[in-house]
Design an enzyme around this catalytic site. Structure first.
Site, PDB file in Angstrom:
ATOM      1  N   GLU A 222      69.134  33.860  42.987  1.00  0.00           N
ATOM      2  CA  GLU A 222      70.379  33.074  43.074  1.00  0.00           C
ATOM      3  C   GLU A 222      70.098  31.656  43.541  1.00  0.00           C
ATOM      4  O   GLU A 222      70.682  30.694  43.027  1.00  0.00           O
ATOM      5  CB  GLU A 222      71.381  33.745  44.028  1.00  0.00           C
ATOM      6  CG  GLU A 222      71.865  35.113  43.583  1.00  0.00           C
ATOM      7  CD  GLU A 222      72.830  35.087  42.396  1.00  0.00           C
ATOM      8  OE1 GLU A 222      73.198  33.993  41.935  1.00  0.00           O
ATOM      9  OE2 GLU A 222      73.214  36.186  41.928  1.00  0.00           O
TER      10      GLU A 222
ATOM     11  N   ARG B  14      70.985  28.579  41.091  1.00  0.00           N
ATOM     12  CA  ARG B  14      72.109  27.726  41.512  1.00  0.00           C
ATOM     13  C   ARG B  14      71.621  26.448  42.191  1.00  0.00           C
ATOM     14  O   ARG B  14      72.106  25.358  41.894  1.00  0.00           O
ATOM     15  CB  ARG B  14      73.031  28.478  42.465  1.00  0.00           C
ATOM     16  CG  ARG B  14      73.632  29.717  41.831  1.00  0.00           C
ATOM     17  CD  ARG B  14      74.710  30.328  42.701  1.00  0.00           C
ATOM     18  NE  ARG B  14      74.927  31.725  42.335  1.00  0.00           N
ATOM     19  CZ  ARG B  14      76.079  32.347  42.418  1.00  0.00           C
ATOM     20  NH1 ARG B  14      77.143  31.724  42.853  1.00  0.00           N
ATOM     21  NH2 ARG B  14      76.189  33.620  42.086  1.00  0.00           N
TER      22      ARG B  14
ATOM     23  N   ASP C   3      69.932  40.965  31.918  1.00  0.00           N
ATOM     24  CA  ASP C   3      70.431  39.830  31.112  1.00  0.00           C
ATOM     25  C   ASP C   3      69.565  38.573  30.992  1.00  0.00           C
ATOM     26  O   ASP C   3      68.995  38.273  29.942  1.00  0.00           O
ATOM     27  CB  ASP C   3      71.854  39.447  31.565  1.00  0.00           C
ATOM     28  CG  ASP C   3      72.023  39.300  33.082  1.00  0.00           C
ATOM     29  OD1 ASP C   3      71.014  39.328  33.787  1.00  0.00           O
ATOM     30  OD2 ASP C   3      73.173  39.141  33.538  1.00  0.00           O
TER      31      ASP C   3
ATOM     32  N   GLU D  68      80.721  34.181  31.118  1.00  0.00           N
ATOM     33  CA  GLU D  68      79.901  34.595  29.954  1.00  0.00           C
ATOM     34  C   GLU D  68      80.622  34.565  28.610  1.00  0.00           C
ATOM     35  O   GLU D  68      80.027  34.197  27.583  1.00  0.00           O
ATOM     36  CB  GLU D  68      79.306  35.994  30.197  1.00  0.00           C
ATOM     37  CG  GLU D  68      78.250  36.042  31.294  1.00  0.00           C
ATOM     38  CD  GLU D  68      78.821  36.025  32.705  1.00  0.00           C
ATOM     39  OE1 GLU D  68      80.042  36.282  32.853  1.00  0.00           O
ATOM     40  OE2 GLU D  68      78.071  35.738  33.662  1.00  0.00           O
TER      41      GLU D  68
HETATM   42  C1  DMJ Z   1      75.935  33.481  37.160  1.00  0.00           C
HETATM   43  O1  DMJ Z   1      75.538  33.252  38.448  1.00  0.00           O
HETATM   44  C2  DMJ Z   1      74.765  33.428  36.232  1.00  0.00           C
HETATM   45  O2  DMJ Z   1      75.237  33.227  34.964  1.00  0.00           O
HETATM   46  C3  DMJ Z   1      73.914  34.653  36.265  1.00  0.00           C
HETATM   47  O3  DMJ Z   1      72.903  34.656  35.289  1.00  0.00           O
HETATM   48  C4  DMJ Z   1      74.700  35.920  36.143  1.00  0.00           C
HETATM   49  N1  DMJ Z   1      76.095  35.736  36.237  1.00  0.00           N
HETATM   50  C5  DMJ Z   1      76.673  34.790  37.107  1.00  0.00           C
HETATM   51  C6  DMJ Z   1      78.122  34.551  36.759  1.00  0.00           C
HETATM   52  O4  DMJ Z   1      78.771  35.611  36.203  1.00  0.00           O
END
Ligand code: DMJ
Length: 641
Positions: free
Chosen positions: A266, A270, A399, A533
């Protein structure tokens, strides 16, 4: 200054001391006096010496401190009369003795605690494997090197800045589109202004309680996650005063020397992603410096027996660990597999290959491993290097690993063929085993769990529509059309998941079971937390097809967010998208500003804003420029075209 000792009682001043030979008779009396004085001095020096010797003689009580076995004999208890262990020892009562005893007691306790701690540490060491101990030593070494680097505070080496095309503009010609874009900008301002007023410096905002909010992914300290995550959105929307406000906060307050355990993934997507994007867009050095400082703090997470990083790391101590819930102490594919883009940029900007090597090591290790049915399981144990539970998904836990394989290739100016091959192989296996058509004709991506396919798709997996479209160009023979079509089908399915709710917002997860299609069944899956998404996929499909349905679907979602998630203190998630009277969860997620609003804004902008052949968006929607490295790769090898 004359000291009183040199003044005789009579008050007459003593003449200066003269140790030379007497030359004049009147000096005789002076000499006698001096001799007396010398004698006096010698005498006083002697007395001082005796006193000194007395005080500096070793104190036997000090020896007792280290002689635990004898303490009971040598140090009697206070009340010798009432059952002292050695009443024969002479006791001195009084304040000094009391102080002594307290001191002794304190020392005894300290020694006992030290012993226990050492014992515990020894036991802990014995439990650890050789590799783990080696990894710990490496962490310590790295820490020292990092601290030295930070102290040096060297400016980063200049590198050629990639071609930054389309960092502003995108003004739509059509009035209606322009108005929609303005509306999205206004929503961004509402989200930002309220965070500015009620949550400033906190990680996120509680828009109803009107105060700061945070979760364990950000650790225990206030790192201003919303500020960092929102910066590039503010920039491309032309909200420059707000951008500068955020920049100032970062300059003055963003500090990574905190005793706080954060999520490596994260913080990477971010913070490092956000800071790097802000740097490339604005050219402000501070963002690059902060990104590098933070990256150095993440490096100890890689000190595991396999080099697969821990999920969490303490920014101060460098100690890492995994989530308690992850299969048998495993690290997670979507976490350790979503570092590549940011780490390659860090190596590019610093000239330090360490970041590049870390992510390439992960890739090489994954390449060597057996994959059941060609699928990557979501869990990998960083101690043993073995897969954990066989669970494969394109939604949560898996994902962005697939996303970063494709984007590694795009970001390398399409020279990283290894990444492209891994991506192609992976999606072929996914298509074969996980992608199905429902009875009603909806294409969905299921999850492979314990030997069978679960016909369930998460909101997170909806990003894959955009990924398939983005990867269509460059795919294996004659498959470009197929993947663009597949992307469009996923977009349609995800739109259905929105359209079949009361609020026209999608649930966290939806099923395809018998009569149930694209609908959440369990109460715990009915929430919408401002996720991006589905809108992300609309935007990619819009860029590649210019089919107006994507703008229309995006606008429907924007209106639903405005109607059901907007509150006077910002935007909030909702707990049940099937209930027409929504209950708010009172959280304004940082990704709402970083991703959801950015993708909406881009959807209603011209393609000249952040064109996709020059920019690659990280998984948190932070745009990073394509690195046109001409004929070399980052590792210095010639690129194979
Ligand atoms: C985001 O922090 C990013 O897109 C991450 O890859 C997974 N999903 C969250 C938001 O839904």
């Amino acid at each position: 200054m004359t000291t009183p000792a040199l003044l005789p009682l009579s008050g007459r001043r003593i003449p200066p001391l003269n140790l030379g030979p007497p030359s004049f008779p009147h000096h005789r009396a002076t000499l006698r006096l001096s001799e007396k004085f010398i004698l006096l001095l010698i005498l006083s020096a002697f007395i001082t010496l005796c006193f000194g010797a007395f005080f500096f003689l070793p104190d036997s009580s000090k020896h007792k401190r280290f002689d635990l076995g004898l303490e009971d004999v040598l140090i009697p208890h206070v009340d010798a009369g009432k059952g002292a262990k050695n009443p024969g020892v002479f006791l001195i009562h009084g304040p000094d003795e009391h102080r002594h005893r307290e001191e002794e007691e304190r020392l005894r306790n300290k020694i006992r605690a030290d012993h226990e701690k050492a014992l515990e540490e020894a036991k802990e060491k014995l439990r650890k494997s050789r590799e783990e101990i080696r990894a710990e030593i490496q962490t310590e070494k790295n820490k020292v090197v990092q601290e030295m680097k930070i102290k040096e505070n060297k400016p980063l080496p200049p590198v050629p800045i990639p071609n930054l095309v389309g960092i502003s503009g995108g003004d739509p010609e059509d009035n209606d589109v322009r108005e929609k874009r303005e509306k999205i900008k206004e929503m961004m301002k509402h989200a930002w202004d309220n965070y500015r007023t009620y949550g400033w410096g906190h990680n996120e905002l509680r828009p109803i309680a009107r105060k700061g909010h945070s979760t364990n992914i950000f650790g225990s300290s206030q790192m201003g996650a919303t500020i960092v995550d929102a910066l590039d959105t503010l920039y491309i929307m032309g909200l420059h005063a707000e951008f500068l406000d955020g920049q100032r906060w970062i300059e003055e307050n963003l500090d990574f020397s905190v005793n706080s355990e954060v999520s490596v993934f994260e913080v990477n997507i971010r913070f490092i992603g956000g800071l790097l994007a802000a740097y490339y867009l604005s050219g402000e050095e501070i963002f690059k410096i902060k990104a590098v400082q933070l990256a150095e703090k993440l490096l100890p997470a890689f000190n595991t027996p396999t080099g697969i990083p821990w999920a969490m790391v303490n920014l101060k101590s460098g100690v890492g660990r995994n989530w308690g819930w992850a299969s048998a102490g495993s690290s997670i594919l979507a976490e350790f597999g979503t570092l590549h883009m940011e780490f390659v940029h860090l190596s590019y900007l610093t000239g330090d290959l360490i970041y590049y090597k870390k992510v390439m090591h992960i890739r090489k290790l994954l390449q060597k491993m057996d994959r059941p049915n060609g699928l990557y399981p979501n869990y990998l144990n960083p101690r043993t290097g073995r897969w954990g539970q066989y669970h494969t998904s394109v939604g949560g836990l898996g994902d962005s690993f697939y996303e970063y394989l494709l984007k590694a290739w795009l970001m390398s100016d399409k020279t990283d063929h290894e990444a492209r091959k891994m991506y192609d192989d992976a999606i072929e296996a996914i298509e074969k085993h996980l992608i199905k058509k429902s009875r009603g004709g909806l294409i969905f991506i299921g999850e492979w769990k314990n030997g069978h396919l679960e016909k369930k798709m998460g909101h997170l997996a909806c990003f894959a529509g955009g990924m398939f479209a983005l990867g269509a160009d460059g795919s294996r023979t004659d498959k470009a059309g197929h993947y663009l079509e597949l992307g469009a089908e996923i977009a349609r399915t995800c739109h259905e998941s929105y359209d079949r709710t009361a609020l026209k917002l999608g649930p966290e997860s939806f099923k395809f079971d018998g009569a149930v299609e694209a609908v959440a069944v369990r109460q715990a899956e009915k929430y919408y937390i401002l996720r991006p998404e589905v809108i992300e996929t609309y935007w990619y499909l819009w860029r590649f097809t210019h089919d107006p349905r994507y703008r229309q679907w995006g606008w429907e979602a924007a209106l639903a967010i405005e109607k059901y998630c907007r509150v006077s203190g910002g935007f909030s998630g909702v707990k049940d998208v099937y209930s027409s009277t929504p209950t708010h969860d009172d959280v304004q997620q940082s990704f709402f500003l970083a991703e959801t609003l950015k993708y909406l804004y881009l959807l209603f902008s011209g393609d000249d804003l952040l064109p996709l052949d020059h920019w690659v968006f990280n998984t948190e929607a932070h745009p990073l420029p394509v690195l046109h490295l001409a004929n070399t790769t980052l590792s210095g090898n010639p690129a194979v075209r």
